[in-house]
Design an enzyme around this catalytic site. Structure first.
Site, PDB file in Angstrom:
ATOM      1  N   LYS A 171       0.855  -1.193   0.000  1.00  0.00           N
ATOM      2  CA  LYS A 171       0.000   0.000   0.000  1.00  0.00           C
ATOM      3  C   LYS A 171       0.890   1.241   0.000  1.00  0.00           C
ATOM      4  O   LYS A 171       1.688   1.423   0.911  1.00  0.00           O
ATOM      5  CB  LYS A 171      -0.926  -0.006   1.220  1.00  0.00           C
ATOM      6  CG  LYS A 171      -1.867   1.194   1.262  1.00  0.00           C
ATOM      7  CD  LYS A 171      -2.955   1.004   2.293  1.00  0.00           C
ATOM      8  CE  LYS A 171      -3.836   2.243   2.414  1.00  0.00           C
ATOM      9  NZ  LYS A 171      -4.894   2.062   3.414  1.00  0.00           N
ATOM     10  N   ASP A 200      -1.888  10.501  -5.714  1.00  0.00           N
ATOM     11  CA  ASP A 200      -0.498  10.377  -6.155  1.00  0.00           C
ATOM     12  C   ASP A 200       0.043   8.957  -6.011  1.00  0.00           C
ATOM     13  O   ASP A 200       1.223   8.708  -6.249  1.00  0.00           O
ATOM     14  CB  ASP A 200       0.392  11.360  -5.369  1.00  0.00           C
ATOM     15  CG  ASP A 200       0.284  11.138  -3.867  1.00  0.00           C
ATOM     16  OD1 ASP A 200      -0.363  10.149  -3.448  1.00  0.00           O
ATOM     17  OD2 ASP A 200       0.833  11.960  -3.116  1.00  0.00           O
ATOM     18  N   GLY A 201      -0.816   8.034  -5.568  1.00  0.00           N
ATOM     19  CA  GLY A 201      -0.377   6.645  -5.448  1.00  0.00           C
ATOM     20  C   GLY A 201       0.479   6.361  -4.225  1.00  0.00           C
ATOM     21  O   GLY A 201       0.945   5.244  -4.035  1.00  0.00           O
ATOM     22  N   ARG A 207     -13.638  -6.806  -1.990  1.00  0.00           N
ATOM     23  CA  ARG A 207     -14.526  -5.968  -1.172  1.00  0.00           C
ATOM     24  C   ARG A 207     -15.979  -6.081  -1.632  1.00  0.00           C
ATOM     25  O   ARG A 207     -16.234  -6.539  -2.750  1.00  0.00           O
ATOM     26  CB  ARG A 207     -14.097  -4.488  -1.345  1.00  0.00           C
ATOM     27  CG  ARG A 207     -12.690  -4.234  -0.879  1.00  0.00           C
ATOM     28  CD  ARG A 207     -11.905  -3.397  -1.902  1.00  0.00           C
ATOM     29  NE  ARG A 207     -10.475  -3.477  -1.608  1.00  0.00           N
ATOM     30  CZ  ARG A 207      -9.846  -2.667  -0.777  1.00  0.00           C
ATOM     31  NH1 ARG A 207     -10.495  -1.678  -0.211  1.00  0.00           N
ATOM     32  NH2 ARG A 207      -8.561  -2.828  -0.527  1.00  0.00           N
ATOM     33  N   ASP A 209     -16.542   0.104  -0.296  1.00  0.00           N
ATOM     34  CA  ASP A 209     -15.248  -0.291  -0.876  1.00  0.00           C
ATOM     35  C   ASP A 209     -14.237  -0.632   0.222  1.00  0.00           C
ATOM     36  O   ASP A 209     -13.146  -1.125  -0.082  1.00  0.00           O
ATOM     37  CB  ASP A 209     -14.690   0.814  -1.797  1.00  0.00           C
ATOM     38  CG  ASP A 209     -14.654   2.167  -1.121  1.00  0.00           C
ATOM     39  OD1 ASP A 209     -15.710   2.640  -0.688  1.00  0.00           O
ATOM     40  OD2 ASP A 209     -13.562   2.750  -1.002  1.00  0.00           O
ATOM     41  N   ASN A 210     -14.596  -0.382   1.473  1.00  0.00           N
ATOM     42  CA  ASN A 210     -13.709  -0.744   2.585  1.00  0.00           C
ATOM     43  C   ASN A 210     -14.249  -1.923   3.382  1.00  0.00           C
ATOM     44  O   ASN A 210     -13.781  -2.195   4.493  1.00  0.00           O
ATOM     45  CB  ASN A 210     -13.506   0.456   3.512  1.00  0.00           C
ATOM     46  CG  ASN A 210     -12.690   1.560   2.851  1.00  0.00           C
ATOM     47  OD1 ASN A 210     -11.942   1.314   1.912  1.00  0.00           O
ATOM     48  ND2 ASN A 210     -12.843   2.778   3.323  1.00  0.00           N
TER      49      ASN A 210
HETATM   50  P1  AMP Z   1      -9.760   5.118   1.177  1.00  0.00           P
HETATM   51  O1  AMP Z   1     -10.727   6.147   1.674  1.00  0.00           O
HETATM   52  O2  AMP Z   1      -8.373   5.265   1.723  1.00  0.00           O
HETATM   53  O3  AMP Z   1     -10.278   3.737   1.354  1.00  0.00           O
HETATM   54  O4  AMP Z   1      -9.596   5.360  -0.387  1.00  0.00           O
HETATM   55  C1  AMP Z   1     -10.673   5.482  -1.290  1.00  0.00           C
HETATM   56  C2  AMP Z   1     -10.155   5.381  -2.690  1.00  0.00           C
HETATM   57  O5  AMP Z   1      -9.193   6.400  -2.955  1.00  0.00           O
HETATM   58  C3  AMP Z   1      -9.465   4.073  -3.032  1.00  0.00           C
HETATM   59  O6  AMP Z   1      -9.772   3.771  -4.358  1.00  0.00           O
HETATM   60  C4  AMP Z   1      -8.001   4.422  -2.849  1.00  0.00           C
HETATM   61  O7  AMP Z   1      -7.162   3.580  -3.609  1.00  0.00           O
HETATM   62  C5  AMP Z   1      -7.969   5.839  -3.360  1.00  0.00           C
HETATM   63  N1  AMP Z   1      -6.841   6.619  -2.813  1.00  0.00           N
HETATM   64  C6  AMP Z   1      -6.729   7.105  -1.563  1.00  0.00           C
HETATM   65  N2  AMP Z   1      -5.584   7.779  -1.419  1.00  0.00           N
HETATM   66  C7  AMP Z   1      -4.935   7.709  -2.610  1.00  0.00           C
HETATM   67  C8  AMP Z   1      -3.685   8.214  -3.103  1.00  0.00           C
HETATM   68  N3  AMP Z   1      -2.866   8.940  -2.360  1.00  0.00           N
HETATM   69  N4  AMP Z   1      -3.365   7.940  -4.396  1.00  0.00           N
HETATM   70  C9  AMP Z   1      -4.202   7.241  -5.173  1.00  0.00           C
HETATM   71  N5  AMP Z   1      -5.383   6.754  -4.770  1.00  0.00           N
HETATM   72  C10 AMP Z   1      -5.751   6.972  -3.505  1.00  0.00           C
HETATM   73 MG    MG Z   2     -10.208   2.002   0.811  1.00  0.00          MG
END
Ligand code: AMP
Ligand code: MG
Length: 487
Positions: free
Chosen positions: A106, A118-119, A176, A245-246
């Site tokens: 991650k 930004d990944g 998920r 999605d979580n």
């Molecule tokens: P999360 O709320 O962390 O579960 O993220 C929700 C979505 O946003 C998921 O598809 C994650 O992969 C994406 N995401 C969150 N932070 C980033 C990041 N810094 N770069 C790329 N995708 C992100």
């Molecule tokens: Mg997530």
């Protein structure tokens, strides 16, 4: 590392194959030896440069077929469309004593699903995810695991400039609820079926012979989700972002972001600063878990093809939650039988805890020290450590009379009850201020506190007299800590 890649055997529509983006000069931050043993890795080797290269995404082992998976989801109650692994890259799975575990990096760089991101992941949030995954596992809560944490001085822009990190997460699967919603909302029944068949074959093989395996899948996932949330409530864990999605199809805690452990008890506590409406407050986690199962049911309906049966499966949530929570609270109170009136005793306790903002973890731990064999005139003194947590002392005293009566009624003995209660009421949980202290030290180049905290949280039920300070109430400065989605 002898990786297998069963997710990669699904059709290409389910993912994008890609390489992690290397990080400059990655360094070792911490590793979990307990997680390492689950995949047969020698924990002593993980800090070696070769492993640091692999688990920061700089070197891909020969048998790994890295990929990012696509999924969609409902965020804060609204359909969000396509999401996907925006910064997570699956390396494949390793076999361990409990079966295969997928390893996922991650923060390993941009993917086709990164959208505006930004990944990357920052060291701050990665330390939180690393520690909490392992802390939850030690508490006996179903969860993804964290194997390893690496960092790099590469800058990452959030509210301030932070540094990058990669957490290696492990789970039998990262599929998920939103993975199913993705195909349903696109009207792709064939893909929906392929995904369901894959999940059933690899993770619910006992359902294969059922008359309607898709219905049984919904039934079982609903039950597991309910039980997982009962565990959360019993330990005071708040996830913070229960978007579909979580939500793991295995019923395990997934995606640690702005989570929190309950301190001063407030049933409406919101741990995620971004969640202004409190959709994911402590109390709301229970109905939201149910709501999320509805979203899953909706996605699976084309396969289940029986609306009434699907609704009946969803009704199972309430029973599974109630049974599990009831079982956990009985254990928390050291009650070995279930009696009429227990519910009223529990409700009165939670109400009193709420009204007095009693520290959740301390309350249950100290409750284990309560004694039956005290004379009436010594009782207040004997109860003091517990009683002093309450402003409303008469309220506590009245409840304690009922509790003692209930204990006597089942012939409870102080010594054995204390021991049993200390095995289920943790002394050490990942309070925000503890994580924050480890984060600040790490941001200054001292990673020792991360490992120290991990070692403490791996034994949450042990007394650990040398670590007494880690069981303390949060200091004043911690009342200003805010945890948001920024990660
Ligand atoms: P999360 O709320 O962390 O579960 O993220 C929700 C979505 O946003 C998921 O598809 C994650 O992969 C994406 N995401 C969150 N932070 C980033 C990041 N810094 N770069 C790329 N995708 C992100
Ligand atoms: Mg997530």
């Amino acid at each position: 590392m002898p990786f297998d890649n069963s997710f990669a055997e699904l059709p290409p529509a389910f993912y994008t194959r890609l390489m992690p983006t290397p990080l400059p000069a990655p360094y070792f931050v911490a590793a979990s030896s307990k997680a390492a043993s689950l995949v047969g890795l020698d924990p002593a080797l993980l800090s070696q440069p070769d492993f640091v290269e692999v688990f920061s995404g700089n070197h891909v082992p020969p048998r790994s077929q890295p990929l990012s998976a696509v999924y969609s989801g409902h965020q804060f109650g609204h359909w969000a469309g396509q999401l996907g692994d925006g910064r997570a890259i699956l390396l494949g799975q390793l076999n361990g004593p409990h079966g295969p575990m997928e390893l996922q990096l991650k923060g390993a760089g941009m993917t086709p699903y990164s959208r505006m991101g930004d990944g990357r992941a920052v060291l701050r949030s990665s330390i939180r995810e690393f520690l909490c995954s392992e802390a939850m596992a030690a508490l006996g809560v179903p969860t993804t695991r964290a194997l390893m944490l690496t960092g790099s001085n590469q800058q990452v822009i959030r509210e301030t400039i932070e540094s990058a990190a990669v957490v290696t997460r492990m789970a039998p699967s990262f599929v998920r609820f939103g993975s199913f919603e993705h195909w349903h909302y696109r009207g792709k029944q064939e893909e929906l079926r392929i995904l369901a068949d894959y999940v059933i074959r690899d993770f619910y093989p006992e359902l294969q012979s059922a008359e309607n395996p898709y219905l049984e899948l919904l039934t079982e996932v609903t039950r597991r989700t309910a039980r997982m949330i009962a565990h959360w409530q019993a330990v005071g864990f708040m996830h913070g972002v229960m978007n579909t999605d979580n939500m793991s199809i295995l019923g395990i805690t997934l995606d640690y972001g702005p989570f929190g452990f309950m301190e001063a008890f407030d049933v409406d506590h919101i741990c995620n600063h971004t969640d202004q409406g409190g959709r994911y407050s402590y109390a709301n986690q229970v109905p939201v878990g149910h709501w999320n199962c509805y979203a899953l049911a909706n996605a699976l309906l084309p396969l289940i093809q029986d609306k009434e049966a699907a609704e009946a499966a969803l009704d199972g949530y309430i029973e599974a939650y109630g049974d599990k929570f009831d079982e956990l609270v009985h254990a928390k109170l050291g009650l070995s039988t279930s009696q009429e009136g227990d519910r009223a005793l529990f409700d009165a306790m939670f109400k009193l805890m709420h009204e007095n903002h009693v520290d959740f973890t301390l309350f249950f731990r100290r409750l284990g020290e309560l004694r039956l064999d005290v004379m009436d005139h010594d009782r207040n003194e004997a109860d003091a450590p517990l009683r002093d947590l309450f402003l409303d002392r008469p309220g506590f005293d009245a409840w304690a009379v009922e509790y003692r009566a209930r204990l006597r009624q089942e012939g409870s003995s102080d010594a054995s009850r204390r021991e049993a209660m200390h095995r289920v009421n943790p002394k050490y949980v990942l309070r925000n201020y503890l994580a924050q202290t480890a984060i600040e030290k790490a941001q200054n180049g001292d990673y020792t506190e991360v490992s120290k905290l991990l070692a403490i949280l791996e034994r949450p039920y042990d007394e650990q007299p040398e670590n007494e300070a880690y069981a303390a109430l949060p200091p004043d400065w911690a009342s200003h800590l805010e945890v948001s989605c920024s990660s």
